[in-house]
Scaffold this motif. Structure first.
Motif, short mmCIF file in Angstrom:
data_model
loop_
_atom_site.label_atom_id
_atom_site.label_comp_id
_atom_site.label_asym_id
_atom_site.label_seq_id
_atom_site.Cartn_x
_atom_site.Cartn_y
_atom_site.Cartn_z
N LEU A 1 3.65 10.77 0.89
CA LEU A 1 2.80 11.02 2.24
C LEU A 1 3.64 10.19 3.42
CD1 LEU A 1 -0.97 10.37 1.48
CD2 LEU A 1 0.17 12.41 1.91
N PHE A 2 4.37 9.26 3.03
CA PHE A 2 5.40 8.48 4.04
C PHE A 2 6.81 9.17 3.89
CE2 PHE A 2 1.42 6.11 4.48
CZ PHE A 2 1.66 5.48 5.88
N GLY A 3 6.98 10.11 3.19
CA GLY A 3 8.39 10.68 3.02
C GLY A 3 9.29 9.98 2.25
N MET A 4 8.97 9.36 1.52
CA MET A 4 9.95 8.49 0.49
C MET A 4 10.30 9.33 -0.67
SD MET A 4 8.27 4.43 0.98
CE MET A 4 9.68 3.83 0.14
N PHE B 1 0.92 -1.15 -0.04
CA PHE B 1 0.07 -0.12 -0.06
C PHE B 1 0.80 1.33 0.20
CE2 PHE B 1 -2.53 -3.30 2.04
CZ PHE B 1 -3.66 -3.11 1.30
N ILE B 2 2.00 1.28 0.30
CA ILE B 2 2.94 2.45 0.37
C ILE B 2 4.11 2.37 -0.67
CG2 ILE B 2 4.74 3.84 1.74
CD1 ILE B 2 3.22 2.77 4.23
N LYS C 1 2.83 6.51 -5.93
CA LYS C 1 3.57 7.73 -5.69
C LYS C 1 3.00 8.46 -4.67
CE LYS C 1 4.75 11.88 -8.46
NZ LYS C 1 4.72 12.81 -9.66
N ILE C 2 1.63 8.66 -4.61
CA ILE C 2 1.27 9.44 -3.51
C ILE C 2 1.32 9.09 -2.06
CG2 ILE C 2 -1.05 8.24 -3.70
CD1 ILE C 2 -0.70 11.97 -2.86
#
Length: 389
Positions: free
Chosen positions: A362-365, A352-353, A357-358
């Protein structure tokens, strides 16, 4: 420090530090401390072990973050750096506070809520474990002038002075001396363990390690001295550990007639600082010997560790709420919580992460394009390392 050369030892230590935070939070429901979810019975042995590891997991993480800040700044102007820090820290922070942390609040006060959505209606948002990201952002922005100064020629004399000090046998202990004194003094006025930036004793403590990381990253001589003095620092770490536990277990009735409560706390904070500082010096020295090797596993873990940190406490709290209700002993509950939460975090990240791209933003990647370019270079370095005799 050669900023074009990848420091695999720091990558390994970053992963190890985050995993240490994860396992610390795994134990929190069972050590009798004040956590979001608490088991009906607690383990004194677990608490005695955890109080020891509390002294250096976060200091190590802040120091590595300070080093990483210099490496990130070396490739950007200060405006680009500000933008990059805001994207990779502020975006996950706001997203986490609004969507990741609320389940922790809900399960902690579940009897007080009519529904989960009451959190949003009453705007009961907290940072919880994301305080680290909040503090890291503020500190990294405030030290921009310091980083610019250390990059300039004007800093030559100061850096040379610190390099000379670090070359002495007890040089790094002298560099850490203000940490001990400053923490002891500030703890008299700010005694709580609150992670708020306004708690100046804690903010000073972690900022000191962060700035130490910045200082170390500006000179290869520091790293060489840390490497050559690693055995000496290890001995100091062992002595600090013995003094720490010796003071920790000494009966209060034994010292109470001779020392006031404020002096007893001064000694405790001094020992905590000394233990944390000596550990960091030791692991940075030995890390250069044993961890400074490329690995495809390291590359994947280093990419995943930031989302792992953001997710971990919420998953732990949710699972712990149900696990502590089981009629099992603490050890079995710990194992169940560790395995179930770890696998769940990995699955959320992988499906899911990581692919989207989004969610990566959102998780700083970083985006996939930058990662694919870096991965090719990483693979080339890895192949060259394997061809070495």
């Amino acid at each position: 420090m050669n900023t074009s050369k990848r420091r695999y030892d720091l990558d390994w230590l970053r992963v190890i530090a985050i995993l240490a935070v994860y396992f610390h939070h795994i134990g929190m429901p069972f050590n009798g401390d004040d956590f979001h979810i608490m088991n009906s019975e607690s383990s004194k042995l677990l608490d005695d072990i955890m109080v020891y590891f509390e002294q250096f997991r976060l200091p190590l993480l802040f120091l590595i973050s300070g080093t990483g800040t210099v490496l990130a700044f070396s490739k950007r102007t200060w405006k680009q750096f500000f933008k990059e820090r805001s994207r990779r820290l502020l975006v996950p922070l706001f997203f986490g506070v609004i969507f990741i942390v609320p389940p922790q609040t809900y399960y902690q006060y579940i009897t007080e809520f009519n529904s989960y959505w009451q959190i949003y209606k009453e705007v009961k948002f907290e940072t919880n474990h994301l305080w680290f990201i909040e503090n890291l952002y503020v500190i990294s922005i405030l030290v921009i002038p310091l980083i610019i100064f250390l990059k300039s020629k004007r800093s030559g004399k100061i850096k040379n002075w610190f390099e000379k000090i670090s070359s002495r046998k007890i040089g790094f202990l002298l560099i850490g001396f203000p940490l001990v004194i400053g923490t002891i003094i500030l703890k008299r006025y700010y005694p709580s363990g609150s992670s708020s930036l306004t708690n100046l004793s804690e903010t000073f403590y972690y900022t000191y390690f962060f700035i130490a990381g910045i200082l170390f990253a500006n000179s290869q001589i520091f790293w060489e001295n840390l490497k050559t003095k690693r055995r000496f620092h290890f001995v100091l770490f062992i002595i600090s550990s013995l003094l720490f536990y010796g003071y920790y277990f000494i009966p209060n009735s034994f010292v109470k007639p001779y020392l006031s409560i404020s002096i007893r706390w001064d000694i405790w904070y001094g020992l905590c600082c000394t233990l944390g500082w000596s550990f960091v010096l030791t692991i940075l020295g030995y890390g250069q010997v044993y961890f400074n090797q490329p690995s495809q596993h390291l590359k994947r873990m280093n990419e995943a560790i930031y989302p792992f940190y953001i997710l971990h406490q919420t998953i732990i709290v949710i699972f712990a709420y149900y696990i502590i209700q089981l009629e099992l002993n603490i050890l079995i509950k710990l194992i169940i919580l560790s395995v179930s939460s770890f696998l769940t975090i990995i699955c959320i990240y992988r499906f899911f992460i990581y692919p989207f791209k989004i969610t990566r933003i959102l998780f700083g990647m970083k985006n996939h394009k930058n990662n694919s370019i870096k991965e090719k270079g990483y693979n080339n370095i890895h192949k060259k390392q394997l061809r070495k005799p």
